[in-house]
Design a protein around this motif. Structure first.
Motif, mmCIF file in Angstrom:
data_model
loop_
_atom_site.group_PDB
_atom_site.id
_atom_site.type_symbol
_atom_site.label_atom_id
_atom_site.label_comp_id
_atom_site.label_asym_id
_atom_site.label_seq_id
_atom_site.Cartn_x
_atom_site.Cartn_y
_atom_site.Cartn_z
ATOM 1 N N THR A 222 0.803 -1.214 0.000
ATOM 2 C CA THR A 222 0.000 0.000 0.000
ATOM 3 C C THR A 222 0.848 1.281 0.000
ATOM 4 O OG1 THR A 222 -1.921 -1.092 0.924
ATOM 5 C CG2 THR A 222 -1.759 1.281 1.284
ATOM 6 N N PRO A 223 1.883 1.383 0.824
ATOM 7 C CA PRO A 223 2.654 2.627 0.796
ATOM 8 C C PRO A 223 3.290 2.934 -0.562
ATOM 9 C CG PRO A 223 3.121 1.422 2.816
ATOM 10 C CD PRO A 223 2.305 0.507 1.948
ATOM 11 N N SER A 224 3.437 1.955 -1.428
ATOM 12 C CA SER A 224 4.064 2.164 -2.744
ATOM 13 C C SER A 224 3.083 2.499 -3.849
ATOM 14 C CB SER A 224 4.815 0.895 -3.180
ATOM 15 O OG SER A 224 5.865 0.597 -2.325
ATOM 16 N N CYS A 225 1.782 2.439 -3.590
ATOM 17 C CA CYS A 225 0.796 2.563 -4.671
ATOM 18 C C CYS A 225 -0.279 3.603 -4.341
ATOM 19 C CB CYS A 225 0.116 1.213 -4.926
ATOM 20 S SG CYS A 225 1.265 -0.091 -5.397
ATOM 21 N N THR A 226 -0.403 4.582 -5.232
ATOM 22 C CA THR A 226 -1.462 5.574 -5.054
ATOM 23 C C THR A 226 -2.836 4.931 -5.282
ATOM 24 O OG1 THR A 226 -1.409 6.146 -7.398
ATOM 25 C CG2 THR A 226 0.010 7.455 -5.931
ATOM 26 N N ASP A 227 -3.854 5.622 -4.813
ATOM 27 C CA ASP A 227 -5.212 5.133 -5.042
ATOM 28 C C ASP A 227 -5.505 5.000 -6.538
ATOM 29 O OD1 ASP A 227 -5.417 5.240 -2.331
ATOM 30 O OD2 ASP A 227 -7.120 6.644 -2.267
ATOM 31 N N ALA A 228 -5.007 5.972 -7.299
ATOM 32 C CA ALA A 228 -5.253 5.923 -8.754
ATOM 33 C C ALA A 228 -4.666 4.648 -9.355
ATOM 34 C CB ALA A 228 -4.635 7.155 -9.423
ATOM 35 N N LEU A 229 -3.479 4.291 -8.912
ATOM 36 C CA LEU A 229 -2.843 3.068 -9.417
ATOM 37 C C LEU A 229 -3.618 1.830 -8.967
ATOM 38 C CD1 LEU A 229 -0.638 1.511 -10.861
ATOM 39 C CD2 LEU A 229 0.873 1.906 -8.897
ATOM 40 N N MET A 230 -4.034 1.825 -7.722
ATOM 41 C CA MET A 230 -4.799 0.672 -7.218
ATOM 42 C C MET A 230 -6.101 0.499 -8.018
ATOM 43 S SD MET A 230 -3.277 -1.032 -4.787
ATOM 44 C CE MET A 230 -2.483 -1.048 -3.172
ATOM 45 N N HIS A 231 -6.769 1.619 -8.293
ATOM 46 C CA HIS A 231 -7.990 1.556 -9.117
ATOM 47 C C HIS A 231 -7.691 0.932 -10.474
ATOM 48 C CE1 HIS A 231 -11.331 3.318 -7.026
ATOM 49 N NE2 HIS A 231 -10.629 4.372 -6.630
ATOM 50 N N ALA A 232 -6.622 1.409 -11.096
ATOM 51 C CA ALA A 232 -6.278 0.918 -12.428
ATOM 52 C C ALA A 232 -5.925 -0.569 -12.394
ATOM 53 C CB ALA A 232 -5.113 1.734 -12.989
ATOM 54 N N LEU A 233 -5.182 -0.982 -11.352
ATOM 55 C CA LEU A 233 -4.801 -2.397 -11.247
ATOM 56 C C LEU A 233 -6.031 -3.276 -11.051
ATOM 57 C CD1 LEU A 233 -1.545 -2.195 -9.075
ATOM 58 C CD2 LEU A 233 -1.738 -2.532 -11.563
ATOM 59 N N ALA A 234 -6.986 -2.760 -10.284
ATOM 60 C CA ALA A 234 -8.215 -3.535 -10.067
ATOM 61 C C ALA A 234 -8.963 -3.723 -11.386
ATOM 62 C CB ALA A 234 -9.097 -2.835 -9.033
ATOM 63 N N GLU A 235 -8.938 -2.687 -12.233
ATOM 64 C CA GLU A 235 -9.564 -2.814 -13.561
ATOM 65 C C GLU A 235 -8.852 -3.884 -14.385
ATOM 66 O OE1 GLU A 235 -12.394 -1.529 -14.872
ATOM 67 O OE2 GLU A 235 -12.598 -0.976 -12.753
ATOM 68 N N LEU A 236 -7.504 -3.820 -14.374
ATOM 69 C CA LEU A 236 -6.728 -4.827 -15.110
ATOM 70 C C LEU A 236 -7.003 -6.229 -14.567
ATOM 71 C CD1 LEU A 236 -3.200 -3.165 -15.571
ATOM 72 C CD2 LEU A 236 -5.189 -3.143 -17.107
ATOM 73 N N GLN A 237 -7.108 -6.317 -13.249
ATOM 74 C CA GLN A 237 -7.369 -7.628 -12.643
ATOM 75 C C GLN A 237 -8.650 -8.223 -13.215
ATOM 76 O OE1 GLN A 237 -9.764 -9.002 -10.228
ATOM 77 N NE2 GLN A 237 -8.564 -10.888 -10.544
ATOM 78 N N LYS A 238 -9.687 -7.391 -13.290
ATOM 79 C CA LYS A 238 -10.980 -7.887 -13.802
ATOM 80 C C LYS A 238 -10.883 -8.208 -15.284
ATOM 81 C CE LYS A 238 -13.966 -5.294 -10.674
ATOM 82 N NZ LYS A 238 -13.447 -3.916 -10.673
ATOM 83 N N THR A 239 -10.252 -7.309 -16.019
ATOM 84 C CA THR A 239 -10.161 -7.495 -17.476
ATOM 85 C C THR A 239 -9.410 -8.766 -17.850
ATOM 86 O OG1 THR A 239 -10.072 -5.099 -17.686
ATOM 87 C CG2 THR A 239 -9.424 -6.390 -19.632
ATOM 88 N N TYR A 240 -8.277 -8.972 -17.197
ATOM 89 C CA TYR A 240 -7.415 -10.089 -17.597
ATOM 90 C C TYR A 240 -7.563 -11.315 -16.694
ATOM 91 C CZ TYR A 240 -5.180 -6.653 -20.618
ATOM 92 O OH TYR A 240 -4.940 -5.700 -21.574
ATOM 93 N N GLY A 241 -8.344 -11.179 -15.618
ATOM 94 C CA GLY A 241 -8.538 -12.321 -14.705
ATOM 95 C C GLY A 241 -7.257 -12.809 -14.045
ATOM 96 N N LEU A 242 -6.397 -11.842 -13.701
ATOM 97 C CA LEU A 242 -5.110 -12.237 -13.114
ATOM 98 C C LEU A 242 -5.189 -12.387 -11.599
ATOM 99 C CD1 LEU A 242 -2.576 -9.914 -14.982
ATOM 100 C CD2 LEU A 242 -3.251 -12.250 -15.538
ATOM 101 N N PRO A 243 -4.360 -13.247 -11.039
ATOM 102 C CA PRO A 243 -4.221 -13.281 -9.579
ATOM 103 C C PRO A 243 -3.409 -12.080 -9.092
ATOM 104 C CG PRO A 243 -2.721 -14.858 -10.582
ATOM 105 C CD PRO A 243 -3.528 -14.251 -11.708
ATOM 106 N N VAL A 244 -3.369 -11.919 -7.774
ATOM 107 C CA VAL A 244 -2.718 -10.751 -7.152
ATOM 108 C C VAL A 244 -1.800 -11.227 -6.029
ATOM 109 C CG1 VAL A 244 -3.154 -8.672 -5.761
ATOM 110 C CG2 VAL A 244 -4.682 -9.245 -7.672
#
Lengths: 426, 426
Positions: free
Chosen positions: B200-222
């Protein structure tokens, strides 16, 4: 004939004080008549022409001094680790030690122990055998041939053992001990006897009295266990209601340090202020055994406090409460548990540094053997040659960085040379 | 052509439940089409004539699944251990990771990592790379060739890094991540991408939002880090004042498990009841990293609680917070720290047994990869062959005793064979 003066050339690291590690990227360590002359970036003119063992990029460090381990327990090191101290003694340790009545078993087991210890980072050690005189003498014969310098103790135990592992009486234990001392006191170049009452619960007052007499008569050092586990401490308090702390149970007989009675006490996990104060006064050596104290769920000894308060402290592997024979691993373990203790128990005692734990394994424990444990002038020349080439790395490293990696990552493949008191072991 | 059906004959040990270790002194493990048929004392008649690799007295056990390690940090494993998490990140880790911008350095360092991991006990792993797309793809190429099955993550970090190691913005980080996913998602047989917000300290909210979109789009694990250190937790609380515990900082974006978002969170040393409850609800995998948590003075995670409460938990080496790449060592470490936690922190959580820690390293972590981690029917055939002949002993030992010794004492010399999903690695 062996050369009496020679040098080893390599990267050199050694302690000069608890917080002071001196490292040379490339230097000569000179040995003369078994003692260190010093460490020199260039070979001084007066040593021109002496034999030089050039070990290239390998590290040269002082030998390690293991202040506490049990030779018979090596047969089961790394097994039966899901037990606590007192159940582990009764279920695993005592039955195994009883087998050393059989000399052919003892020869088989002790040969493996002696060979593995010879290959290890250890140059000097204080070793518990069993209560059996013959098997203990066999161990001493085997250890003599390794070239390592060791104190080895026939164990005394005349109560709270098992049918198979206990001496018949204080008198029998004393008689056997005298026979063993007479057999061995002057027999060896490398091995010396050390009085070894197992621990207070194993020894009657009569036996302790007799051992104290022997200690005075023969001028022998003493090794035992102290304040390892809370159940053990409570038991000692029941057995010795006249004492106010565990250490007094030894001290009341004169078996707790002092100028004429060099003494090692293993563990000291739960020593009280009064006990610590008495250890300091008597110059008792503490054998800090972090791996064993972890494996047997004992706890974490306050090694930082002992070091800062100027007590004598070295490291022990405590085979087989500890599973690893490696004193390099013991250094890493000491650092690791000190961090957990700082975090979980007492944040006034900061973690041990690499420098401090290395010091304990070399100079700290070495002091029990005399001027031992460093490459300062006139110290006995105990040295290890360490090859870290199997630990590959993508960037150049300093000697200090390479030493740290070896402490955390090496195994016996990395130990390519060893000297004790100037004698080449390999 | 590789045989699709074969057997390995040796001493066999595997878990079937957290407290259940099944051992055969001599048995056949049969593999068909990459999956285990079962373990049989005699070769069943219908398998007459299949190739049999007879490994004699060696042990055959399931492969180890390392749920958390950082490939770029392998370059300094076993060094700079006298630091705490946040200073260690800034002084050591970030400067080293910044070097992976240079592909020639990355090739040198990652080649050592890939070769050593291939020789280790690990058959599957979840790996952090760095923020660099090219170096991460290079690592994936190298790991593909090892035959191990791995998830590898390009790291995302757009705040609180250093001038040398931080992405310019959430947009740049997202764009790079999409490029990396497109390059690699279908490229490999053995390697798959995993989304990797550093923490969390390394990632802005904007980045987290974008990663969550990518997660859904590509169905990737985290994969990420959670509740490792108290200073870190306090920092997250400042950064995310709207959250009541650290896990919510991921969960608020949909990056904290759930059926469509398989997630590994490393450490969980100080997870609150609410956090534990949410991890359980979301099926988050905990990567328990005992050695790293010790080295970085973080503390000891309540692994016993996680196991007893039915959370998903496996082990991680966490190179280079952890210094050892060995998952066998991770098993021993997990047992050891659980004993200290029981003794020093909370005696209601009894120490882990050998069975339980072995289960975590095999089936516990294996579940992240599917039916992986045991020799039960239809599980993917991941196996290790272990030779304990260098660990000499004076008496006969059972397979269970030999397994315990290997866990505590072995090094990579003992690993003589390895299979992943039925494919022979060596």
């Amino acid at each position: 004939m062996k050369p009496t003066t020679f040098a080893i050339r390599g990267a050199v690291c050694f302690s000069t004080a608890p917080e002071k590690l001196t490292c040379f990227e490339n230097a000569f360590v000179i040995c003369q008549n078994g003692r260190t002359v010093g460490v020199f970036p260039q070979l001084p003119a007066q040593f021109d022409g002496i034999p030089v063992r050039d070990v290239g990029e390998q590290l040269v460090i002082p030998g390690m001094n293991d202040l506490h381990l049990h030779a018979p327990q090596y047969a089961f090191h790394g097994m039966y680790m899901d037990l606590e101290l007192l159940e582990w003694l009764n279920q695993v340790t005592f039955p195994e030690e009883a087998r050393y009545r059989d000399l052919s078993y003892a020869r088989k087991a002790y040969s493996i122990f002696a060979e593995d210890l010879q290959k290890s980072a250890t140059t000097r050690a204080c070793i518990f055998a069993t209560l059996h005189v013959e098997a203990t003498e066999l161990l001493m014969d085997l250890m003599e041939n390794t070239g390592l310098r060791t104190y080895i103790g026939k164990v005394n135990m005349d109560r709270n053992g098992t049918a198979e592992l206990q001496e018949e009486s204080a008198a029998v234990s004393t008689k056997d001990t005298i026979r063993w001392i007479n057999d061995t006191a002057e027999k060896y170049e490398n091995v010396k006897p050390i009085l070894t009452p197992r621990f207070t619960p194993s020894c009657t007052d009569a036996l302790m009295h007799a051992l104290a007499e022997l200690q005075k008569t023969y001028g022998l050092p003493v090794q035992s266990h102290l304040s390892e586990n809370q159940s053990e401490i409570a038991w000692v308090h029941e057995l010795c209601p006249n004492t106010s702390f565990y250490g007094e149970a030894y001290d009341q007989f004169g078996l707790f340090g002092g100028i004429n009675c060099p003494t090692i006490m293993a563990h000291c996990v739960y020593s009280s202020d009064a006990e610590i104060s008495l250890m300091k006064k008597r110059g008792v050596f503490i054998a800090h055994c972090p791996q064993s104290n972890t494996n047997l769920s004992s706890g974490i000894a306050p090694a930082r406090r002992y070091l800062d308060e100027g007590l004598r402290i070295g490291l022990g592997t405590d085979i087989a409460g500890g599973h690893s024979l490696s004193m390099l691993r013991a250094i890493a373990d000491a650092i690791q548990v000190s961090k957990l203790r700082w975090r979980l128990v007492d944040d006034s005692l900061k973690p041990l540094s690499l420098e401090e734990a290395f010091y304990m394994a070399t100079m700290g424990g070495g002091a029990f053997f005399g001027n031992v444990g460093t490459f300062m002038e006139n110290y006995e020349f105990d040295a290890l040659i360490l090859d870290d080439s199997i630990l590959r790395h993508p960037q150049p490293l300093t000697a200090r960085e390479r030493l740290e990696r070896l402490i955390y990552l090496s195994d016996d493949r990395c130990i390519t040379g060893k000297y004790v008191s100037g004698n080449k072991i390999f």
